[in-house]
Structures are given as C-alpha cells and as structure tokens.
Design a protein around this motif. Sequence first.
Motif, short mmCIF file in Angstrom:
data_model
loop_
_atom_site.label_atom_id
_atom_site.label_comp_id
_atom_site.label_asym_id
_atom_site.label_seq_id
_atom_site.Cartn_x
_atom_site.Cartn_y
_atom_site.Cartn_z
N ALA A 1 57.20 50.50 -23.24
CA ALA A 1 56.13 49.74 -23.89
C ALA A 1 54.95 50.63 -24.26
O ALA A 1 54.39 50.52 -25.36
N GLN A 2 54.58 51.54 -23.38
CA GLN A 2 53.44 52.43 -23.64
C GLN A 2 53.72 53.33 -24.83
O GLN A 2 52.86 53.50 -25.71
N GLN B 1 55.86 52.84 -27.25
CA GLN B 1 55.91 52.01 -28.45
C GLN B 1 54.52 51.58 -28.90
O GLN B 1 54.22 51.53 -30.08
N TRP B 2 53.67 51.24 -27.95
CA TRP B 2 52.33 50.76 -28.27
C TRP B 2 51.47 51.87 -28.88
O TRP B 2 50.74 51.65 -29.84
N LEU B 3 51.58 53.09 -28.34
CA LEU B 3 50.76 54.19 -28.84
C LEU B 3 51.22 54.70 -30.20
O LEU B 3 50.41 55.19 -30.98
N LYS B 4 52.50 54.63 -30.48
CA LYS B 4 53.07 55.03 -31.78
C LYS B 4 52.45 56.32 -32.32
O LYS B 4 51.68 56.32 -33.27
N ARG B 5 52.84 57.43 -31.73
CA ARG B 5 52.37 58.74 -32.17
C ARG B 5 53.54 59.55 -32.72
O ARG B 5 54.64 59.55 -32.15
#
Length: 128
Positions: free
Chosen positions: A96-97, A99-103
């Motif tokens: 989840a982390q 995916q959430w940060l999307k870098r």
Amino acid sequence: MNVPVLIVASIMAIVVVAHVFGGARETARIAPNPSAANLTRHWVQAMGAFQMLSVDLLAVTLLLFGVALWDLGPAEDLILKGLIALFCLWGIVWFAQVQWLKRTGAGILQLPHWMIWFFCAGLLFVGL
C-alpha cells in the motif's frame, strides 16, 4: 524440527543482516546537507526508526528459530498465527505504501519486499 518455519527463520536472518548493513549504508547515503537543520532532524529520526526496525526483525528471527527448533507446546500455534498475521500486515502495508507514494523507479516490482512477507506468511501457514 519444523522445516517451513526454519526456512522462514533463515530468510529472516538474511533480512536482518541485509537491513543492518546494506540498508543502513543506503539510508546513510541520503543524508541531507548538515546545514539543513529541519531535513537533518528528519533524516536522523528516519535512521533511528530504521535501526529500531532492525531490533524488531531480529526479535522475530529469534522467535522463529525457537519455534523451528524446539517444541513450544500449545503456545506454538498461537505464536505462528500471530507471526502469520504480522507478515501479512507487513506485506499489505508495504504494498500500500509503495502504491500510494507512486514514485518512478520505486514501484512494487522494484521494491518487492511485500512478496517476501507474503511468501513467509505462506510458509508459516504450511508450518502450522
């Protein structure tokens, strides 16, 4: 001897060594300029949290070796179920982390830790 749990314990021992030596070195490389006091404070906090996690990983590793090598009686099932839940939570949070940060360059395939956690949870389930 519980072979699936021994495999997870061995994986975790490798994780601890990689975390303490490789991860600390990588995290040290991103140190901000010392004149940036606010960034430096956050970086030092991140380094401290990173090494606190090393202690937790070591504790889990030692617990896994204990379960794998000794008969802990009725507590063993409870310990394994708790560790399965922990590994699943680690996998979910990591995935989840990321995916959430999307870098760029830091996607779920470049940072596959979540796969290791789910793999370990599955092996522990087999070891129940």
